[in-house]
Design an enzyme around this catalytic site. Sequence first.
Site, short mmCIF file in Angstrom:
data_model
loop_
_atom_site.label_atom_id
_atom_site.label_comp_id
_atom_site.label_asym_id
_atom_site.label_seq_id
_atom_site.Cartn_x
_atom_site.Cartn_y
_atom_site.Cartn_z
N ASP A 95 -32.05 -2.88 19.74
CA ASP A 95 -32.19 -1.85 18.86
C ASP A 95 -31.49 -2.09 17.64
OD1 ASP A 95 -29.63 -1.46 19.99
OD2 ASP A 95 -29.59 0.68 19.62
N GLU A 160 -27.40 0.46 21.70
CA GLU A 160 -25.79 0.26 20.91
C GLU A 160 -25.80 1.01 19.86
OE1 GLU A 160 -22.82 -1.81 18.99
OE2 GLU A 160 -24.70 -1.62 18.44
N GLU A 189 -22.19 -9.98 18.67
CA GLU A 189 -22.22 -9.03 17.34
C GLU A 189 -21.84 -10.11 16.44
OE1 GLU A 189 -22.89 -6.00 16.83
OE2 GLU A 189 -23.00 -4.95 18.60
N HIS A 379 -26.42 -3.15 8.47
CA HIS A 379 -26.76 -2.27 8.08
C HIS A 379 -27.34 -1.94 6.83
CE1 HIS A 379 -24.86 -0.26 12.00
NE2 HIS A 379 -25.14 -1.37 12.24
#
Length: 407
Positions: A95, A160, A189, A379
């Site tokens: 996701d 997540e 990550e 992000h």
Amino acid sequence: MSDFDKNRNTQSQTQATHQQATLDLSIALLERPSVTPDDDGCQDILSERLTQAGFDCEFMYYGDRQAKGEHAEVKNLWARRGNTNPVICFAGHTDVVPTGDEKNWTYPPFTPTIADGYLWARGAADMKTGIAAFTVAAERFVANHPEHNGSIAFLITSDEEGPSINGTVKVVETLEARNEKITYCLVGEPSSTDTLGDIIKNGRRGSLGAVLTVTGKQGHVAYPHLASNPIHAAMSALAELTNATWDNGNDYFPATSLQISNINSGTGATNVIPETLEAVFNFRFSTETSEDELKAKTHAIFDRYFADSKAAYDIHWKLSGQPFLTPEGKLVSACQQAIKSVTGTDTTLSTSGGTSDGRFIAPTGAQVVELGVRNATIHQVDEKVEVDDLGKLAQIYEGILENLLLD
């Protein structure tokens, strides 16, 4: 040609092969607009690849299929090859966070684009290229070492970036109930900062959130004796809270910190004392302090200031994760050696940053390390990753498998 030149040429060829394979799989995943908690078929792509490589794949669904929001159904993938220990598991998520206004992107966020040496797309850094790199690494490793020691596993979730209640935490609960243990966990990550592999995370701080509600009595600002101002009641306690020293940290963790992220009160009128105040704050805490200690110290501060107050307070707590630490040992060493071999970098261990799904896996006793691409654009609008890092990351991951699963 000297042995040195031969080795360097072989390594370059290996990186090129890994890079193209990782790039191709990354693009296939990045084309899927898998905004949390929607997997949008990413795990089906992975399952098909891993099944061909000899993995037993199992989809695990948790949550309500009819619900929306945090209770929505989440798709998870558990894939394993081998039935013996040690078990090295790659943990990741398919996701991604929402894109925001797509007009602000240089390239469409779900149309993976290669430009200026980068692969641009939502999820490029966080963390679909990491998943692709470990998939390629696992495929190459089992092809070259079909009789390897131990087992290789994948734990992939699509929960997540959301509330994280029907993803990794539920899969781990299922595995624990089956007495299926993870020995080493590599979380993909994006841990790197300036160059690939310069930083790996061997732990994370705990996260304890709080919502403070102070209830007083509404009244006119000209008649404060007939009211009880929740803002005045809370100010001194919050000030002491922000200035308190909770611990001094240790060799692995900085001192525990507190941040107030929101304070809300008022009625919209300038001449009215409000009835309530709400404040939101969060602790990021080290292994030197426990959840219970933070709660007790916080309540002690508020109890002292509210002992003679007409206002009352209440705190709602939410623990997002306990701190965890993987000391220098076999997993950390395997990662450091693989990074050094591929990039020449002497990596730095760190516990900085936010929480990850490693917080759900570490309590089972597994050694947990986070290692992935650079995190400079995660992000953000125009999220991207260096194309040259893709093959290197796959090669690093393969090296870790070799270090842990070969005699």
